[in-house]
Design a protein around this motif. Sequence first.
Motif, PDB file in Angstrom:
ATOM      1  N   ASP A 233       0.805  -1.210   0.000  1.00 53.51           N
ATOM      2  CA  ASP A 233       0.000   0.000   0.000  1.00 53.51           C
ATOM      3  C   ASP A 233       0.844   1.269   0.000  1.00 53.51           C
ATOM      4  O   ASP A 233       0.311   2.355  -0.128  1.00 53.51           O
ATOM      5  CB  ASP A 233      -0.972   0.008   1.184  1.00 53.51           C
ATOM      6  CG  ASP A 233      -0.238   0.020   2.507  1.00 53.51           C
ATOM      7  OD1 ASP A 233       0.962  -0.315   2.506  1.00 53.51           O
ATOM      8  OD2 ASP A 233      -0.850   0.338   3.529  1.00 53.51           O
TER       9      ASP A 233
ATOM     10  N   LYS B 132      -0.059   4.077  -2.456  1.00 56.75           N
ATOM     11  CA  LYS B 132      -0.710   3.568  -3.665  1.00 56.75           C
ATOM     12  C   LYS B 132      -2.194   3.428  -3.383  1.00 56.75           C
ATOM     13  O   LYS B 132      -2.560   2.857  -2.358  1.00 56.75           O
ATOM     14  CB  LYS B 132      -0.136   2.204  -4.037  1.00 56.75           C
ATOM     15  CG  LYS B 132       1.380   2.165  -4.088  1.00 56.75           C
ATOM     16  CD  LYS B 132       1.848   0.740  -4.220  1.00 56.75           C
ATOM     17  CE  LYS B 132       3.252   0.557  -3.721  1.00 56.75           C
ATOM     18  NZ  LYS B 132       3.607  -0.847  -3.554  1.00 56.75           N
TER      19      LYS B 132
ATOM     20  N   LEU C 221       0.559  -3.207  -6.806  1.00 55.83           N
ATOM     21  CA  LEU C 221      -0.536  -2.465  -6.164  1.00 55.83           C
ATOM     22  C   LEU C 221      -1.332  -3.443  -5.306  1.00 55.83           C
ATOM     23  O   LEU C 221      -1.336  -4.630  -5.576  1.00 55.83           O
ATOM     24  CB  LEU C 221      -1.479  -1.898  -7.226  1.00 55.83           C
ATOM     25  CG  LEU C 221      -1.129  -0.621  -7.942  1.00 55.83           C
ATOM     26  CD1 LEU C 221      -2.367  -0.091  -8.601  1.00 55.83           C
ATOM     27  CD2 LEU C 221      -0.561   0.408  -7.017  1.00 55.83           C
TER      28      LEU C 221
END
Lengths: 417, 604
Positions: B391, B489, B534
């Motif tokens: 993240d 992200k 991601l």
Amino acid sequence: MKFDSKELSIVISALVIQLVVPSVFPNLHKILDNSVLFAAPVNSFRSLKEGIFLLRNGLNPYSGTIIHHPPILVSLFTVINENELVTNLIYALADLVTALNLIRINEWFMKQEVEASNEKGEKIQTKQEYFANWIVYAWYFFNPLGITSIFSRSTTVFTNMFIMITLKSLCYQELSVAVMSLSVATYLSYHPWYYILPVVCYIIKSKPEEHPWKIVVKAVGLFVSGLFGLLYLSFQLTGSWQFLTNYETIVMFHKITPNLGLWWYFFTEIFQFFNNFFVGVFNLYTFIFIVPFTLRFGKTKRDLMFALWVSIGFVNFAKAYPTISDLSLFHCLVLEWKPLFKNLRINPVISYMLTYVLLALLPVFYYVWMELNSGNSNFFYAIGLVFSTVEAVFLSDFIWSKLCEEYGGARRDLTQI
Amino acid sequence: MLLQSIWTLVLLACSVDATANTYPFKERLDLTPLPRNNLLASFNFELDSNDIQLYSDGDSISTHYTVFPRSFGPILKTTRARELHLRFSQGWWDSEVWGSLPRNGSTAGGTGVEIWSLIEADDKAQALESWVKLVNSLSGLFCASFNFIDESITTYPVKTLQPYSSFYQKVQPEKQLYLLRSALPREPICTENLTPFIKILPAKGKAGISSLLNGHKVFNSQWSSMSIDILTECDDSLICNYNLKQAIDVVLNVPKTIDRALNPIPKPTPGEELRCDQSKTHNVFQCFPLGEKTDMSWDLKTLFGTTINGGSSISSEPSKVCAHVNHEHWKVYAVTGTGDDEKFTVVDDCADLDVKSTTNFLFSTDESNNVVALNKPPVMTSRSLTGHSQDSGGFRTDFANISEDKDVDLVFFETLPWFVRIFLHTMDITITKPDKSTVTYSISDPLSETVLKQIYYSPAVDRKAPTHLELLLRIPAGCSVTLNYQFDKSMLLYAEYPPDANHGFEIDPAVISVIGEEGNEIYHFRTTTSLLTLPTPDFSMPYNVIILTSTVMSLAFGGIFNLLVKRVVTQEQADSLAKVSPLYRVSEKLGRVRTRIRQLLGRA
């Protein structure tokens, strides 16, 4: 404000903790701020710092979609100049103000009860119906929800402070202060405008001599003009209306980040075709109980306080970016409803244990998903879902208990007949 | 007789025409052996169009293109593209061994595809519209995924990749000029991209140095880069024409390429051909291998699978092949003709190609590592992702200035996709001095300005614009500088994830332009691409998630709604209230009717 020795020692030790711990562990707020439980894009301190950085370098923070903090907050923090001690002090002060207002609310509840019993000529022992101030202080200051949200430097702390001021001012008939601070809270994080309805009803209740429509016009007018004043000031500060995208982000759920709430996984997975429709549905869902709560619990001032409290709870449950700091506001007020505890179907000790266990599990499952990769998003989602369910059950249990109280009241009335 | 003489005349005229008519076209092949048995082959082509009308509708004047590719003219005209630059690259240029990039990196790209263009338009929106039109037309022309370029990956470079055509310098344009740039780092470069490159050449790969270009050889290389630069060149009287420069650079590992040519199906080397270290134990069972041979001889035919099929007959000057070798250790021969007519010529520097006969080049050396002195690149850079969470993460970029007395100014250009939310305030700059002492400044620290001269930053807009970061850095002599910054992200919507979402997302290579003393860009290079993972949802879950979330929501709603419409009263109150409710009356009436009917039926 008078403190007895117990209260004073709690307040001072809380302040010391709030100032010393962040200074001893300067990275604590970064660690907490990185956790999705404390930081959503709309209230993370890191994003606020980015806004300060951009502003100081002459860039418009709102030209991109990185910063979602209101401009006045960013400008105020620019003045502080990233001084760690001053920042800690500001958060500690905000916390203290919230706590003092909470105590005043507690005192008001006690007074209400005494008055009510006097009217009825009964002798109700207030001390047993309500918690002593020092317990409320301790519950507020040493509650992990509150203290960690201060350490995470979430900007929701300020929203909470203003909502608390609203509640306290309502209790003490400082009605314009209540409406103004509600508009500041709305400016800071959008959702508090929902509470204008119970607040206006409360004002109508507390001013029976004035015509209701007059009050509505006055209160809403004050609220709207306060809000527009703040927005216009923001416009003057940034030179454009681009900062309004902050609210768009909250309403339209543009930034999908995992959090405590129900929205994130739903909107990740929903088919794009339905996306806008469900954004509408979810927003409606967040608002849906404000009117019913106000109508149902609209008889007395105390009832309206209850309506406000459950509204806060339901909005926390249903909103787009709930964090622990939001929970902190709801749960610090729970002690004011001690009379309802006896009719709860689930013992509050058990529901709090459940809440804390789930809140401890959430970061574990997040870690398993994000860092270890040994679990996937479903783990975090499942625990979050259970957590939401517990919150909803907790809330409806209190509503049930309130109905029981009404029943008790009705019985009392009947016996009097 | 008369007929015959006329025929002769016609033929004569034709042949005169064929030899005398040359076009603005030049080609040249540079062959540079690099250390560790590598060979850099640089193919250069340059051609000009006829004069063009910059500001006319185009229909009224018929345009004749001669050698300039017909397909480009109308595209450039309708989109008002004044400069167009395309890069197709793969592999990694090892500048520590191979020195600086050919042509100072001006034609080298990063991994994948890159395109930038100078577009004349009324405003930014129109420029973007023309840009989308341009990339879509080129997509078909070059068999590349240019059509995936949209505003979300397009940037407007400010300090780097600046236009340099004489149009830009001399002409006062009617409208505004916009420089737009995009890159597709995930694009695999393959034979289908080479074919259109050869097709736009006048000889179409049939003659001249382009006859060497074979997809299997070009893309089995250590590093390859293909580029097209189209400029609008204008003279002082503002007569303009398009100038197209095309370059294909390939670094081949010679032993590997020969091995592959000789043994297309890999087989283990027979024992007697193994090169064992004689100073150590060596027998039938044991062999400590030696390094590669350094006394070698090889020719272009083995490397490229074919000889050069004559020179280009229409170019304004003869096709040239140049060898850049250290003559003490290398011998280069041009071999023309085949079989008995084979003729060896020693090549010192460059050789003109004979139009009629095929030519091969033979290289032989007794010490292949002894090559011409290589230029060192002014600065070395590497970029890597930091962090281990899905993240969030960060970028770390190292710059090393190897010169001992000269500071290097450079522009570091980076674009990041919108779902990467960078926090610029977390950037810190670490300077490592020649004596290995380090000092770290935060970006908010005014002292960081000794290195970080200027920042251009345009933050990302969700689904609309990427992060665009240009840093003007000064790397002090002998020092290395490390930039570090953090980002978050965000998650994407279900449909926005590519089919293999867990593979990750390629981040564009960063572009580094070294700035010379006159403020012009003197050296370009790119970092490698970075693969960013991601956080992904579970893609099999949409229905479950919709059902479960909705269940919890409706449970909460139902529970609370049920309580709200309830009124808690005593039994007596309930009964007395029920008696006055209209519903009760209706149901009572219905009950009465029902008993009547029952009675009637019972009677019947």
